[in-house]
Design a protein around this motif. Structure first.
Motif: not given
Length: 151
Positions: A8-10, A107-109, A113-119, A143-151
């Motif tokens: 999965n890729l968000q 960015l894809v890599e 598979g990370n439920p806390n990360a999205a492009i 523009s593209w970037q990876v964003v991560k959800r904080s816990d």
């Protein structure tokens, strides 16, 4: 084929500075429209899930799922506006192609598979004619970037 969690890729699409009074929707499959999860005067935001199949012959990602339009070597997501987003009584009938091959592989890599990360794609929402974004969207309009959800 049932996708396992690791494929999965968000993807978060943020249309910045959209023209006032124009509706936007992401196209799912041939004719389903998905409304934004957040809409303000400054931005319209969508969240979609893609899956990754086995790599293509050239080693590039194989984006799949109901939001992935086009052929395997030319996948894109449609961001529809005006009439194509289900808005009646508007002069706008546009679709923007968000080319998935333009996402940097690193960015894809890092997000797959990370439920806390999205492009996240940040897209300029208004064209020079004052209408909504349309046609194939390429840098610097996106523009593209990876964003991560904080816990």
């Amino acid at each position: 084929m049932q996708a396992d969690h690791s494929t999965n890729l968000q993807l978060i699409l943020i249309v910045l500075s959209p023209p006032p009074g124009v509706d936007f929707a992401v196209q799912r499959g041939r004719d389903e429209l998905v409304k934004p999860f957040l809409k303000t005067a400054d931005a319209v935001s969508f969240a979609v899930t893609l899956t990754l199949g086995p790599s293509l012959a050239d080693g590039s990602p194989n984006f799949r799922g109901p939001f992935a339009q086009g052929t395997p070597v030319d996948r894109f997501v449609y961001v529809n506006s005006g009439f194509y987003a289900g808005q009646m009584g508007t002069p706008w009938e546009r679709r923007a192609k968000i080319k998935l091959a333009d996402i940097p592989i690193a960015l894809v890599e890092s997000a797959v598979g990370n439920p806390n990360a999205a492009i996240e794609a940040r897209i300029e929402g208004t064209m020079k004619d004052g209408g909504p974004v349309c046609a194939s969207v390429r840098a610097p309009q996106i523009s593209w970037q990876v964003v991560k959800r904080s816990d």
